[in-house]
Design a protein around this motif. Structure first.
Motif, PDB file in Angstrom:
ATOM      1  N   LEU A 143       0.853  -1.191   0.000  1.00  0.00           N
ATOM      2  CA  LEU A 143       0.000   0.000   0.000  1.00  0.00           C
ATOM      3  C   LEU A 143       0.886   1.237   0.000  1.00  0.00           C
ATOM      4  O   LEU A 143       1.740   1.402   0.880  1.00  0.00           O
ATOM      5  N   SER A 144       0.690   2.106  -0.958  1.00  0.00           N
ATOM      6  CA  SER A 144       1.493   3.318  -1.052  1.00  0.00           C
ATOM      7  C   SER A 144       1.091   4.300   0.040  1.00  0.00           C
ATOM      8  O   SER A 144      -0.003   4.211   0.618  1.00  0.00           O
ATOM      9  N   ARG A 145       1.957   5.260   0.309  1.00  0.00           N
ATOM     10  CA  ARG A 145       1.630   6.295   1.281  1.00  0.00           C
ATOM     11  C   ARG A 145       0.392   7.077   0.837  1.00  0.00           C
ATOM     12  O   ARG A 145      -0.448   7.439   1.659  1.00  0.00           O
ATOM     13  N   ASP A 146       0.297   7.364  -0.465  1.00  0.00           N
ATOM     14  CA  ASP A 146      -0.866   8.099  -0.960  1.00  0.00           C
ATOM     15  C   ASP A 146      -2.151   7.318  -0.707  1.00  0.00           C
ATOM     16  O   ASP A 146      -3.173   7.885  -0.316  1.00  0.00           O
ATOM     17  N   PHE A 147      -2.121   6.009  -0.951  1.00  0.00           N
ATOM     18  CA  PHE A 147      -3.296   5.163  -0.709  1.00  0.00           C
ATOM     19  C   PHE A 147      -3.666   5.195   0.773  1.00  0.00           C
ATOM     20  O   PHE A 147      -4.845   5.362   1.137  1.00  0.00           O
ATOM     21  N   LEU A 148      -2.664   5.056   1.647  1.00  0.00           N
ATOM     22  CA  LEU A 148      -2.927   5.031   3.079  1.00  0.00           C
ATOM     23  C   LEU A 148      -3.435   6.381   3.573  1.00  0.00           C
ATOM     24  O   LEU A 148      -4.345   6.444   4.407  1.00  0.00           O
TER      25      LEU A 148
END
Length: 237
Positions: free
Chosen positions: A178-183
């Motif tokens: 999970l990318s930082r943007d997704f999180l």
């Protein structure tokens, strides 16, 4: 969410507390004003807050220690509202358990949006999962409905609102990077800043709380240049 969440404004600047006491009730909040840490303790004992707006530059007790105590003792939300805009102060604030960090001067409409975002995470029940409301991984049990985490021995482990949202997101996407943007999108939504280290800070805190059994690998793994992943499989029940 309750119709009138209780907001406590702790700031030694009377103009600031009065400004917010005048403005926030029009947006559905009940507001109390305090100007010292000891006054906050007295108020919280008789009328706990859903959320504390906390200045760092207070006389006497350090604002960071007050934020830590609010989260540990009353589990109330905390938004730091301060003139200290240094990145280190923001990281420390998030590490001690603050849900958000706002620098002065602030836009009142933006502050209201941030308050509502934190209260949504803290007070609203999450969307029901199919079947049982608990997720289990590596001996840990995350109860989505009760918003609590239990370790493999059955003891409850305290989580801040942000930590709970982050761990819930990981547990519902096991084995996926999970990318930082997704999180950020799934835990803070539109309130996230373009450069936001909240995720890194909260992942660090979760790792300290989620001690993996000696025979297993780490529970939350960093994937360089991509994001983070919950390593163990997750079961419902």
């Amino acid at each position: 969410m309750r119709s009138s969440p209780h907001i406590v404004v702790l700031d030694d600047e009377v103009d600031i507390t009065q400004l917010l006491a005048n403005y926030l009730p029009a947006h559905g909040f009940r507001v109390s004003q305090v100007h010292h840490g000891k006054d906050l303790v007295e108020l919280m004992e008789r009328d706990p807050a859903d959320l504390v707006l906390l200045d760092l530059g207070l006389p006497g007790e350090d604002g960071f220690s007050i934020a830590r105590r609010v989260r540990a003792r009353w589990q109330s939300g905390v938004i730091i509202v301060t003139g200290r805009g240094d990145a280190i102060d923001k990281v420390v604030g998030l590490e001690v358990g603050a849900d958000d960090y706002v620098t002065k001067p602030f836009d009142l409409r933006e502050l209201v949006a941030r308050i509502k975002a934190v209260l949504r995470r803290l007070l609203a029940l999450p969307a029901p999962l199919p079947g049982n409301q608990a997720l289990q991984f590596a001996g840990w049990r995350l109860d989505i409905r009760a918003r609590c985490l239990h370790d493999p021995q059955g003891a409850e482990v305290a989580l801040t609102g942000g930590e709970f949202e982050l761990l819930s997101t990981f547990a519902q996407h096991p084995g996926r990077v999970l990318s930082r943007d997704f999180l950020l999108e799934h835990t803070r939504g539109r309130e996230a800043a373009p450069f936001d280290r909240t995720i890194d800070v909260q992942v660090g805190r979760l790792r300290k709380k989620l001690q993996a059994p000696p025979e297993t690998t780490e529970i939350i793994k960093s994937v360089r240049g991509a994001g983070y992943m919950l390593v163990p499989p997750v079961a419902h029940g």
